[in-house]
Enzyme design. Sequence first.
Site, PDB file in Angstrom:
ATOM      1  N   CYS A  87       0.842  -1.210   0.000  1.00 42.24           N
ATOM      2  CA  CYS A  87       0.000   0.000   0.000  1.00 42.24           C
ATOM      3  C   CYS A  87       0.874   1.256   0.000  1.00 42.24           C
ATOM      4  CB  CYS A  87      -0.887  -0.048   1.247  1.00 42.24           C
ATOM      5  SG  CYS A  87      -1.898   1.404   1.526  1.00 42.24           S
ATOM      6  N   HIS A  88       0.270   2.380  -0.405  1.00 41.55           N
ATOM      7  CA  HIS A  88       0.984   3.665  -0.425  1.00 41.55           C
ATOM      8  C   HIS A  88       1.513   4.046   0.943  1.00 41.55           C
ATOM      9  CE1 HIS A  88      -0.192   4.793  -4.487  1.00 41.55           C
ATOM     10  NE2 HIS A  88      -1.277   4.096  -4.228  1.00 41.55           N
ATOM     11  N   THR A  89       0.780   3.684   1.976  1.00 41.05           N
ATOM     12  CA  THR A  89       1.197   4.079   3.320  1.00 41.05           C
ATOM     13  C   THR A  89       2.522   3.416   3.690  1.00 41.05           C
ATOM     14  OG1 THR A  89      -1.137   4.207   3.830  1.00 41.05           O
ATOM     15  CG2 THR A  89       0.364   4.332   5.685  1.00 41.05           C
ATOM     16  N   HIS A  95       0.709  -3.710   6.307  1.00 39.60           N
ATOM     17  CA  HIS A  95      -0.481  -3.604   7.175  1.00 39.60           C
ATOM     18  C   HIS A  95      -1.733  -4.135   6.486  1.00 39.60           C
ATOM     19  CE1 HIS A  95      -0.479  -0.094   4.611  1.00 39.60           C
ATOM     20  NE2 HIS A  95      -1.781  -0.037   4.775  1.00 39.60           N
ATOM     21  N   GLU A  96      -1.570  -4.782   5.322  1.00 38.14           N
ATOM     22  CA  GLU A  96      -2.765  -5.286   4.622  1.00 38.14           C
ATOM     23  C   GLU A  96      -2.707  -6.799   4.582  1.00 38.14           C
ATOM     24  OE1 GLU A  96      -3.429  -3.502   0.806  1.00 38.14           O
ATOM     25  OE2 GLU A  96      -3.525  -1.490   1.640  1.00 38.14           O
ATOM     26  N   CYS A 102     -11.855  -2.608  20.204  1.00 36.96           N
ATOM     27  CA  CYS A 102     -11.802  -3.273  21.508  1.00 36.96           C
ATOM     28  C   CYS A 102     -13.205  -3.643  21.975  1.00 36.96           C
ATOM     29  CB  CYS A 102     -11.097  -2.395  22.543  1.00 36.96           C
ATOM     30  SG  CYS A 102     -12.102  -1.035  23.177  1.00 36.96           S
ATOM     31  N   CYS A 152     -14.300   0.690  24.625  1.00 40.88           N
ATOM     32  CA  CYS A 152     -13.986   2.108  24.865  1.00 40.88           C
ATOM     33  C   CYS A 152     -15.164   2.985  24.456  1.00 40.88           C
ATOM     34  CB  CYS A 152     -12.707   2.506  24.124  1.00 40.88           C
ATOM     35  SG  CYS A 152     -12.908   2.662  22.332  1.00 40.88           S
ATOM     36  N   CYS A 160     -15.797   2.803  20.757  1.00 43.15           N
ATOM     37  CA  CYS A 160     -16.331   1.514  20.289  1.00 43.15           C
ATOM     38  C   CYS A 160     -17.806   1.371  20.642  1.00 43.15           C
ATOM     39  CB  CYS A 160     -15.539   0.349  20.877  1.00 43.15           C
ATOM     40  SG  CYS A 160     -14.011   0.008  19.985  1.00 43.15           S
ATOM     41  N   CYS A 185     -11.327   3.403  17.598  1.00 41.35           N
ATOM     42  CA  CYS A 185     -11.086   2.775  18.896  1.00 41.35           C
ATOM     43  C   CYS A 185      -9.905   3.439  19.602  1.00 41.35           C
ATOM     44  CB  CYS A 185     -10.797   1.279  18.694  1.00 41.35           C
ATOM     45  SG  CYS A 185     -10.371   0.414  20.211  1.00 41.35           S
ATOM     46  N   ARG A 202      -4.216   3.042  20.807  1.00 37.44           N
ATOM     47  CA  ARG A 202      -3.692   4.037  19.862  1.00 37.44           C
ATOM     48  C   ARG A 202      -2.293   4.520  20.195  1.00 37.44           C
ATOM     49  NH1 ARG A 202      -7.470   6.143  16.423  1.00 37.44           N
ATOM     50  NH2 ARG A 202      -6.556   8.109  15.830  1.00 37.44           N
ATOM     51  N   CYS A 221      -7.438  -2.651   4.238  1.00 39.80           N
ATOM     52  CA  CYS A 221      -7.151  -1.212   4.146  1.00 39.80           C
ATOM     53  C   CYS A 221      -8.018  -0.533   3.098  1.00 39.80           C
ATOM     54  CB  CYS A 221      -5.661  -1.004   3.887  1.00 39.80           C
ATOM     55  SG  CYS A 221      -5.164   0.723   3.798  1.00 39.80           S
ATOM     56  N   ARG A 229      -3.177  -3.279  -7.120  1.00 35.55           N
ATOM     57  CA  ARG A 229      -2.507  -3.840  -5.953  1.00 35.55           C
ATOM     58  C   ARG A 229      -1.544  -4.965  -6.339  1.00 35.55           C
ATOM     59  NH1 ARG A 229      -3.099  -0.337  -3.177  1.00 35.55           N
ATOM     60  NH2 ARG A 229      -3.846  -0.194  -1.041  1.00 35.55           N
TER      61      ARG A 229
HETATM   62  N1  LIG Z   1      -8.957   7.320   5.111  1.00 33.52           N
HETATM   63  C1  LIG Z   1      -8.326   6.166   5.210  1.00 33.52           C
HETATM   64  O1  LIG Z   1      -8.496   5.415   6.177  1.00 33.52           O
HETATM   65  C2  LIG Z   1      -7.425   5.739   4.099  1.00 33.52           C
HETATM   66  C3  LIG Z   1      -7.061   4.392   3.941  1.00 33.52           C
HETATM   67  C4  LIG Z   1      -6.254   4.055   2.834  1.00 33.52           C
HETATM   68  C5  LIG Z   1      -5.824   5.034   1.964  1.00 33.52           C
HETATM   69  N2  LIG Z   1      -6.188   6.341   2.173  1.00 33.52           N
HETATM   70  C6  LIG Z   1      -5.793   7.431   1.274  1.00 33.52           C
HETATM   71  O2  LIG Z   1      -6.694   7.429   0.181  1.00 33.52           O
HETATM   72  C7  LIG Z   1      -6.050   7.986  -0.959  1.00 33.52           C
HETATM   73  C8  LIG Z   1      -6.218   7.042  -2.134  1.00 33.52           C
HETATM   74  O3  LIG Z   1      -5.551   5.809  -1.887  1.00 33.52           O
HETATM   75  P1  LIG Z   1      -5.363   4.765  -3.068  1.00 33.52           P
HETATM   76  O4  LIG Z   1      -4.662   3.595  -2.503  1.00 33.52           O
HETATM   77  O5  LIG Z   1      -6.649   4.556  -3.759  1.00 33.52           O
HETATM   78  O6  LIG Z   1      -4.356   5.616  -3.984  1.00 33.52           O
HETATM   79  P2  LIG Z   1      -4.011   5.521  -5.541  1.00 33.52           P
HETATM   80  O7  LIG Z   1      -2.806   6.362  -5.735  1.00 33.52           O
HETATM   81  O8  LIG Z   1      -4.000   4.120  -6.001  1.00 33.52           O
HETATM   82  O9  LIG Z   1      -5.240   6.235  -6.245  1.00 33.52           O
HETATM   83  C9  LIG Z   1      -5.358   7.609  -6.350  1.00 33.52           C
HETATM   84  C10 LIG Z   1      -6.002   7.898  -7.687  1.00 33.52           C
HETATM   85  O10 LIG Z   1      -6.219   9.307  -7.784  1.00 33.52           O
HETATM   86  C11 LIG Z   1      -6.014   9.683  -9.114  1.00 33.52           C
HETATM   87  N3  LIG Z   1      -5.791  11.118  -9.199  1.00 33.52           N
HETATM   88  C12 LIG Z   1      -4.643  11.802  -8.993  1.00 33.52           C
HETATM   89  N4  LIG Z   1      -4.846  13.124  -9.199  1.00 33.52           N
HETATM   90  C13 LIG Z   1      -6.141  13.257  -9.533  1.00 33.52           C
HETATM   91  C14 LIG Z   1      -6.951  14.375  -9.871  1.00 33.52           C
HETATM   92  N5  LIG Z   1      -6.440  15.620  -9.933  1.00 33.52           N
HETATM   93  N6  LIG Z   1      -8.258  14.162 -10.133  1.00 33.52           N
HETATM   94  C15 LIG Z   1      -8.782  12.916 -10.099  1.00 33.52           C
HETATM   95  N7  LIG Z   1      -8.048  11.822  -9.810  1.00 33.52           N
HETATM   96  C16 LIG Z   1      -6.745  11.993  -9.531  1.00 33.52           C
HETATM   97  C17 LIG Z   1      -4.828   8.857  -9.564  1.00 33.52           C
HETATM   98  O11 LIG Z   1      -4.781   8.758 -10.991  1.00 33.52           O
HETATM   99  C18 LIG Z   1      -5.134   7.509  -8.896  1.00 33.52           C
HETATM  100  O12 LIG Z   1      -5.862   6.647  -9.744  1.00 33.52           O
HETATM  101  C19 LIG Z   1      -4.606   8.231  -0.541  1.00 33.52           C
HETATM  102  O13 LIG Z   1      -4.487   9.579  -0.135  1.00 33.52           O
HETATM  103  C20 LIG Z   1      -4.429   7.316   0.651  1.00 33.52           C
HETATM  104  O14 LIG Z   1      -3.424   7.771   1.527  1.00 33.52           O
HETATM  105  C21 LIG Z   1      -6.980   6.695   3.212  1.00 33.52           C
HETATM  106 ZN   LIG Z   2      -3.047   0.497   3.253  1.00 34.57          ZN
HETATM  107 ZN   LIG Z   3     -12.312   0.564  21.457  1.00 35.04          ZN
END
Ligand SMILES: NC(=O)c1ccc[n+]([C@@H]2O[C@H](COP(=O)([O-])OP(=O)(O)OC[C@H]3O[C@@H](n4cnc5c(N)ncnc54)[C@H](O)[C@@H]3O)[C@@H](O)[C@H]2O)c1
Ligand SMILES: [Zn+2]
Ligand SMILES: [Zn+2]
Length: 368
Positions: free
Chosen positions: A40-42, A62-63, A92, A95, A98, A106, A110, A169, A362
């Site tokens: 994942c990106h993270t 983490h996935e 949990c 809390c 939860c 949760c 943390r 994730c 992925r």
């Molecule tokens: N909130 C959460 O719990 C959580 C969990 C996982 C990931 N995320 C976040 O969600 C986001 C997306 O994650 P992902 O794995 O799908 O990423 P990803 O990079 O696979 O997908 C992002 C998409 O956005 C597109 N994009 C880029 N610029 C753009 C624009 N100007 N207009 C429209 N589309 C555009 C890209 O082409 C790509 O397809 C990331 O910021 C990630 O950190 C959040």
């Molecule tokens: Zn992830």
């Molecule tokens: Zn909890």
Amino acid sequence: MKMRAAVLEQFGEPLSVQEVELAEPRTGEVLVRLAACGVCHTDLYTASGADPSGYAPTVLGHEGAGVVERVGPDVTLLAPGDHVVTLFSPQCGKCIHCLDQRTNLCLAIREQQNKGYLPDGSTRISRDGEPIRHFMGCSTFAEYTVMPEIALAKVSPEAPFEHACLFACGLSTGLGAAINTAVVQPGSTCVIFGAGMVGLGAVAGCRLQGAERIACVDLSPERLELARGQGATDLLLAGEETVEEILAMTDGFGADYTFEATGNVAVMRQAVEAARMGWGLCTVAGVAGKGETLDVVPRLLITGRRIAGSSFGGVKGRDQVPVLIERYLAGEIDLTPFVSHRIGLDEVNRGFELMEAQDGIRSVIEFL
Ligand SMILES: NC(=O)c1ccc[n+]([C@@H]2O[C@H](COP(=O)([O-])OP(=O)(O)OC[C@H]3O[C@@H](n4cnc5c(N)ncnc54)[C@H](O)[C@@H]3O)[C@@H](O)[C@H]2O)c1
Ligand SMILES: [Zn+2]
Ligand SMILES: [Zn+2]
């Protein structure tokens, strides 16, 4: 026990796959044998050194999905042989958060988790006596991991691991943004910005909620085709004119629900502006860079638009990930297009390269 794991030694350097030591699970903890893990990106964000709260050495990942191997004292929720999905966002069940339906954040573990420790403030991973920290409470770029039982969702053994791990994730984040956070109503119009794992999950979530019109916006035509496969009815190539295009599609009003899944604050702004006056709800799932802010004209809010943030799609992991997986097993979500590459643990750095090249959605590490 000895195991192989991908260790982040230095920020900005490739991960080093090596043998490390994993201690037995303590009270409330579970030893899991990993079967599959998404890249994942993270993980890359932390490996690159861009994450200000990052630490090293640590085992990333983490996935994860796998099988319970052994349990520590007082574990009541899981038994050896159970199939599990790892939860960086635990549940949990006790809390104040939860117990409240309004959030999935949760509070139980943390603080220690953010520092890279298990709940008792120590690590189970080490190398020649030197502790190696846990990443997001998971550390699943490894053959085994030890995690608190509250951070593992017991899922159907019928789900293939390479698909089950996606629910750890991005997929649950997108599905949950539509199902839990926005609670999309049947017959509504939705716009999803970004067609990565999160955005595609949101497209599928809007479809499952019975949305009538689902527009997806992305820079990549290939990714927009994947969105069509998940139920998008309108595909828009992203640009400066995107908001105007959405207003034109919706009699000048904007969409009932918009979702932001890019992490770009300019896109977040577009997602707010593309939401309908009166009741349009913009759900932000993307994670912005440190210090970035969202610029919104307050009049948009006074005239009835709302903005909500969504972490892990508001999914209470132990309760809801198993339900989402049942829906997948019932044929409601097609996950085959999401797994673009299957790699071994030794190829984890190639997984990062594929992600940087936006090659597929992925890469999944498979453990033999
Ligand atoms: N909130 C959460 O719990 C959580 C969990 C996982 C990931 N995320 C976040 O969600 C986001 C997306 O994650 P992902 O794995 O799908 O990423 P990803 O990079 O696979 O997908 C992002 C998409 O956005 C597109 N994009 C880029 N610029 C753009 C624009 N100007 N207009 C429209 N589309 C555009 C890209 O082409 C790509 O397809 C990331 O910021 C990630 O950190 C959040
Ligand atoms: Zn992830
Ligand atoms: Zn909890």
